[in-house]
Design a protein around this motif. Structure first.
Motif, PDB file in Angstrom:
ATOM      1  N   ARG A   1      15.608   6.113  -0.916  1.00  0.00           N
ATOM      2  CA  ARG A   1      15.819   7.249  -1.484  1.00  0.00           C
ATOM      3  C   ARG A   1      14.603   8.304  -1.288  1.00  0.00           C
ATOM      4  O   ARG A   1      14.705   9.372  -1.385  1.00  0.00           O
ATOM      5  N   HIS A   2      13.649   7.687  -1.274  1.00  0.00           N
ATOM      6  CA  HIS A   2      12.089   8.043  -1.145  1.00  0.00           C
ATOM      7  C   HIS A   2      11.613   7.368  -0.058  1.00  0.00           C
ATOM      8  O   HIS A   2      11.664   6.263   0.135  1.00  0.00           O
ATOM      9  N   PHE A   3      10.964   8.129   0.869  1.00  0.00           N
ATOM     10  CA  PHE A   3      10.234   7.333   2.019  1.00  0.00           C
ATOM     11  C   PHE A   3       8.522   7.394   1.742  1.00  0.00           C
ATOM     12  O   PHE A   3       8.138   8.422   0.957  1.00  0.00           O
ATOM     13  N   ALA A   4       7.993   6.491   2.058  1.00  0.00           N
ATOM     14  CA  ALA A   4       6.384   6.329   2.004  1.00  0.00           C
ATOM     15  C   ALA A   4       5.860   7.532   2.815  1.00  0.00           C
ATOM     16  O   ALA A   4       6.214   7.695   3.840  1.00  0.00           O
ATOM     17  N   SER A   5       4.677   8.079   2.318  1.00  0.00           N
ATOM     18  CA  SER A   5       3.896   8.800   2.984  1.00  0.00           C
ATOM     19  C   SER A   5       2.769   8.006   3.794  1.00  0.00           C
ATOM     20  O   SER A   5       2.463   8.384   4.863  1.00  0.00           O
ATOM     21  N   ARG A   6       2.529   6.922   3.117  1.00  0.00           N
ATOM     22  CA  ARG A   6       1.748   5.872   3.727  1.00  0.00           C
ATOM     23  C   ARG A   6       2.016   4.507   3.091  1.00  0.00           C
ATOM     24  O   ARG A   6       2.549   4.498   1.888  1.00  0.00           O
ATOM     25  N   GLY A   7       2.042   3.377   3.855  1.00  0.00           N
ATOM     26  CA  GLY A   7       2.366   2.119   3.515  1.00  0.00           C
ATOM     27  C   GLY A   7       3.900   1.641   3.893  1.00  0.00           C
ATOM     28  O   GLY A   7       4.292   2.259   4.705  1.00  0.00           O
ATOM     29  N   SER A   8       4.175   0.482   3.324  1.00  0.00           N
ATOM     30  CA  SER A   8       5.509   0.192   4.088  1.00  0.00           C
ATOM     31  C   SER A   8       6.583  -0.347   2.714  1.00  0.00           C
ATOM     32  O   SER A   8       5.714  -0.872   1.688  1.00  0.00           O
ATOM     33  N   VAL A   9       7.629  -0.478   2.936  1.00  0.00           N
ATOM     34  CA  VAL A   9       8.747  -0.936   1.944  1.00  0.00           C
ATOM     35  C   VAL A   9       9.519  -1.929   2.837  1.00  0.00           C
ATOM     36  O   VAL A   9      10.327  -1.755   3.733  1.00  0.00           O
TER      37      VAL A   9
ATOM     38  N   VAL B   1       1.633   7.821  -7.566  1.00  0.00           N
ATOM     39  CA  VAL B   1       1.804   6.573  -6.651  1.00  0.00           C
ATOM     40  C   VAL B   1       0.905   6.764  -5.624  1.00  0.00           C
ATOM     41  O   VAL B   1       0.955   7.386  -4.628  1.00  0.00           O
ATOM     42  N   GLU B   2       0.024   5.764  -5.434  1.00  0.00           N
ATOM     43  CA  GLU B   2      -1.138   5.826  -4.418  1.00  0.00           C
ATOM     44  C   GLU B   2      -1.542   4.551  -4.189  1.00  0.00           C
ATOM     45  O   GLU B   2      -2.096   3.651  -5.152  1.00  0.00           O
ATOM     46  N   ASP B   3      -1.338   3.850  -3.148  1.00  0.00           N
ATOM     47  CA  ASP B   3      -1.795   2.532  -2.862  1.00  0.00           C
ATOM     48  C   ASP B   3      -1.262   1.356  -3.686  1.00  0.00           C
ATOM     49  O   ASP B   3      -2.033   0.600  -4.257  1.00  0.00           O
ATOM     50  N   PHE B   4       0.164   1.550  -3.886  1.00  0.00           N
ATOM     51  CA  PHE B   4       0.710   0.518  -4.802  1.00  0.00           C
ATOM     52  C   PHE B   4       1.291  -0.584  -3.913  1.00  0.00           C
ATOM     53  O   PHE B   4       2.196  -0.333  -3.040  1.00  0.00           O
ATOM     54  N   SER B   5       1.002  -1.961  -4.429  1.00  0.00           N
ATOM     55  CA  SER B   5       1.745  -3.014  -3.793  1.00  0.00           C
ATOM     56  C   SER B   5       2.394  -3.731  -4.884  1.00  0.00           C
ATOM     57  O   SER B   5       2.018  -4.013  -6.121  1.00  0.00           O
TER      58      SER B   5
ATOM     59  N   ASP C   1       0.822  -1.292   0.115  1.00  0.00           N
ATOM     60  CA  ASP C   1      -0.113   0.055   0.069  1.00  0.00           C
ATOM     61  C   ASP C   1       0.839   1.307   0.064  1.00  0.00           C
ATOM     62  O   ASP C   1       0.618   2.257   0.548  1.00  0.00           O
ATOM     63  N   PHE C   2       1.931   1.263  -0.684  1.00  0.00           N
ATOM     64  CA  PHE C   2       2.939   2.151  -0.794  1.00  0.00           C
ATOM     65  C   PHE C   2       2.103   3.453  -1.423  1.00  0.00           C
ATOM     66  O   PHE C   2       1.889   3.673  -2.473  1.00  0.00           O
ATOM     67  N   SER C   3       2.278   4.688  -0.883  1.00  0.00           N
ATOM     68  CA  SER C   3       1.738   5.973  -1.436  1.00  0.00           C
ATOM     69  C   SER C   3       2.895   7.103  -0.974  1.00  0.00           C
ATOM     70  O   SER C   3       3.516   6.924   0.066  1.00  0.00           O
TER      71      SER C   3
END
Length: 64
Positions: free
Chosen positions: A48-56, A15-19, A6-8
Motif C-alpha cells: 500500500r506504500h512503496f519504498a523510495s529506497r530498499g526492498s520489501v 522511516v529511513e534505512d529500516f530493516s 534498508d527500507f526508506s
C-alpha cells in the motif's frame, strides 16, 4: 518470511534505512511514538506504500 531491507520512504521522514525480518511462526511487534513510521512500515508489506529506497520481500519475492 517477510523482510524489509534498508527500507526508506521519502515522504515519511521517520522511516529511513529500516530493516526487519519476520520468520514464519514468530510474533513481531512495532513500538514507538506517534509519527515514527509504524503505520508506513506496516502498509509497505501489502504494497500500500512503496519504498523510495530498499526492498520489501515476502517469501523471497518483491512485494507489489
Amino acid at each position: 518470511m517477510i523482510q524489509l531491507i534498508d527500507f526508506s520512504k521519502k515522504d515519511a521522514f521517520a522511516v529511513e534505512d529500516f530493516s526487519l525480518e519476520c520468520k514464519e511462526g514468530e510474533i513481531t511487534g512495532l513500538l514507538g511514538l506517534n509519527g515514527e513510521g509504524k503505520t508506513t512500515i506496516l502498509k509497505a508489506i501489502p504494497a500500500r506504500h512503496f519504498a523510495s529506497r530498499g526492498s520489501v520481500l515476502i517469501e523471497g519475492k518483491e512485494a507489489g
